[in-house]
Motif scaffolding. Structure first.
Motif, PDB file in Angstrom:
ATOM      1  N   SER A 215       0.830  -1.156   0.359  1.00 32.40           N
ATOM      2  CA  SER A 215       0.068  -0.115   0.269  1.00 32.40           C
ATOM      3  C   SER A 215       1.077   1.162   0.212  1.00 32.40           C
ATOM      4  O   SER A 215       0.449   2.472  -0.789  1.00 32.40           O
ATOM      5  CB  SER A 215      -1.091   0.048   0.843  1.00 32.40           C
ATOM      6  OG  SER A 215      -1.554   0.820   1.548  1.00 32.40           O
TER       7      SER A 215
ATOM      8  N   LYS B  95       1.002   4.444  -2.426  1.00 35.38           N
ATOM      9  CA  LYS B  95       0.747   5.894  -2.357  1.00 35.38           C
ATOM     10  C   LYS B  95       1.734   6.367  -2.554  1.00 35.38           C
ATOM     11  O   LYS B  95       1.589   7.656  -3.599  1.00 35.38           O
ATOM     12  CB  LYS B  95       0.983   5.428  -0.495  1.00 35.38           C
ATOM     13  CG  LYS B  95       0.674   6.951   0.174  1.00 35.38           C
ATOM     14  CD  LYS B  95       0.021   6.706   1.690  1.00 35.38           C
ATOM     15  CE  LYS B  95      -0.255   7.888   1.876  1.00 35.38           C
ATOM     16  NZ  LYS B  95      -0.143   8.064   3.686  1.00 35.38           N
TER      17      LYS B  95
ATOM     18  N   TYR C 247      -3.691   5.485  -5.231  1.00 36.38           N
ATOM     19  CA  TYR C 247      -3.979   5.438  -4.317  1.00 36.38           C
ATOM     20  C   TYR C 247      -5.098   5.901  -4.024  1.00 36.38           C
ATOM     21  O   TYR C 247      -5.691   5.552  -2.925  1.00 36.38           O
ATOM     22  CB  TYR C 247      -2.847   5.898  -3.183  1.00 36.38           C
ATOM     23  CG  TYR C 247      -2.892   5.835  -1.894  1.00 36.38           C
ATOM     24  CD1 TYR C 247      -3.009   4.509  -1.354  1.00 36.38           C
ATOM     25  CD2 TYR C 247      -2.890   6.726  -1.286  1.00 36.38           C
ATOM     26  CE1 TYR C 247      -2.713   3.660  -0.362  1.00 36.38           C
ATOM     27  CE2 TYR C 247      -3.790   6.514   0.339  1.00 36.38           C
ATOM     28  CZ  TYR C 247      -3.183   5.552   0.815  1.00 36.38           C
ATOM     29  OH  TYR C 247      -3.691   5.017   2.060  1.00 36.38           O
TER      30      TYR C 247
ATOM     31  N   VAL D 273      -8.233   5.037  -1.884  1.00 41.28           N
ATOM     32  CA  VAL D 273      -8.549   5.057  -0.650  1.00 41.28           C
ATOM     33  C   VAL D 273     -10.292   5.115  -0.836  1.00 41.28           C
ATOM     34  O   VAL D 273     -11.288   4.888  -0.195  1.00 41.28           O
ATOM     35  CB  VAL D 273      -8.214   6.207  -0.261  1.00 41.28           C
ATOM     36  CG1 VAL D 273      -9.172   7.186   1.014  1.00 41.28           C
ATOM     37  CG2 VAL D 273      -6.861   5.619   0.285  1.00 41.28           C
TER      38      VAL D 273
ATOM     39  N   GLU E 284      -7.058   0.757   0.619  1.00 40.55           N
ATOM     40  CA  GLU E 284      -6.020   0.669   0.127  1.00 40.55           C
ATOM     41  C   GLU E 284      -5.654  -0.556   1.269  1.00 40.55           C
ATOM     42  O   GLU E 284      -3.937   0.106   0.770  1.00 40.55           O
ATOM     43  CB  GLU E 284      -6.141   2.599   0.947  1.00 40.55           C
ATOM     44  CG  GLU E 284      -6.541   2.474   2.625  1.00 40.55           C
ATOM     45  CD  GLU E 284      -7.972   2.599   2.916  1.00 40.55           C
ATOM     46  OE1 GLU E 284      -8.074   2.926   3.397  1.00 40.55           O
ATOM     47  OE2 GLU E 284      -8.728   2.460   1.909  1.00 40.55           O
TER      48      GLU E 284
END
Length: 275
Positions: free
Chosen positions: A139, A143, A150, A154, A159
């Motif tokens: 993750s 990100k 990302y 979310v 995520e």
């Protein structure tokens, strides 16, 4: 208390034996072309070994697959006794199958598997602490590399990267071919060996390698496989289940060398931010 513990241990081992036998019978035959000696095993030898390890319902299989399944049973049962805290979990046969395909002696294959499991065993812990740490690393890689993707994850409450759970547990074994698996694992092991040998960033740069060795090359490769599909994930998918189906559909459609190139690029660009 000791009697109860011993009874529970026997019960656990009986359960493991049953699952091991089922998984061994289901093992695919992809390895056969890479191990001609084992593939040429006689029917009588295959059946004899199957009887010794107590394999059941194997008569529909050809001798090579019976022999392979029997070796899986023997070594996985031995490992369950060696490491009763972990015992046996589904997915371990995926990790052992390539090893016994290239190693003809069971005792050598067993100790190789023990060494492999020193790092992989946390994938099979009931508390899933090891798995969650690795999913969290995937993750973070996504990100720091692609904030747009990302943010989309979310928004989908994905995520946590649970959609790559299988890849983490069995180290890409079900997404890659037999030959590709060995390529990825050997590069991964080379990184780990370099770290054990004390080869850090500065030494690595002196031998003109782009990416420093990392214990988590597998996770960078998993993140790379997701990033390769960023466009369709962002434009087409509106739920984690859809992303999960996309990840499961990667099987047979990955270029392992492109995957490793992309993984090494990620190591170069985001490694310091992840650590």
């Amino acid at each position: 208390m000791e009697v109860q513990s011993e009874s529970r241990s026997r019960e656990d081992f009986t359960t493991w034996q049953r699952i091991i036998r089922l998984d061994a019978i289901r093992a695919n035959e992809e390895w056969i072309q890479y191990s001609p000696v084992q593939a040429a095993v006689s029917e009588s030898k295959a059946h004899r070994i199957a009887e010794v390890v107590g394999l059941k319902d194997y008569h529909h299989l050809e001798p090579a697959r019976i022999f392979h399944a029997s070796r899986l049973v023997a070594i996985l049962e031995a490992y369950a006794l060696y490491d009763p805290e972990i015992g046996y979990c589904q997915g371990m046969s995926d990790l052992l199958s390539p090893i016994i395909s290239v190693m003809t002696e069971d005792h050598e294959a067993f100790w190789c598997f023990v060494g492999f499991m020193k790092k992989a065993r946390h994938n099979f812990r009931l508390d899933e602490v090891g798995i969650r740490r690795q999913l969290n690393t995937v993750s973070k890689i996504i990100k720091y590399k692609d904030s747009h993707l990302y943010r989309h994850l979310v928004n989908l409450q994905a995520e946590d990267c649970f959609f790559v759970y299988r890849m983490v547990v069995v180290l890409f074994r079900r997404e890659l071919s037999f030959e590709q698996t060995l390529c990825l694992w050997e590069v991964m092991w080379a990184d780990q060996a370099a770290i054990r040998a004390g080869i850090g960033k500065s030494a690595w740069s002196r031998i003109r390698q782009r990416a420093p060795p990392t214990d988590d090359l597998l996770l960078y490769a998993i993140a790379a496989s997701v990033l390769q599909r960023r466009k369709q994930i962002i434009e087409r998918y509106s739920s984690m289940d859809e992303i999960l189906r996309e990840c499961n559909a990667m099987a047979g459609h990955l270029d392992v060398w492109k995957l490793l190139d992309d993984a090494h690029d990620l190591v170069v660009t985001v490694h310091d931010k992840i650590e």
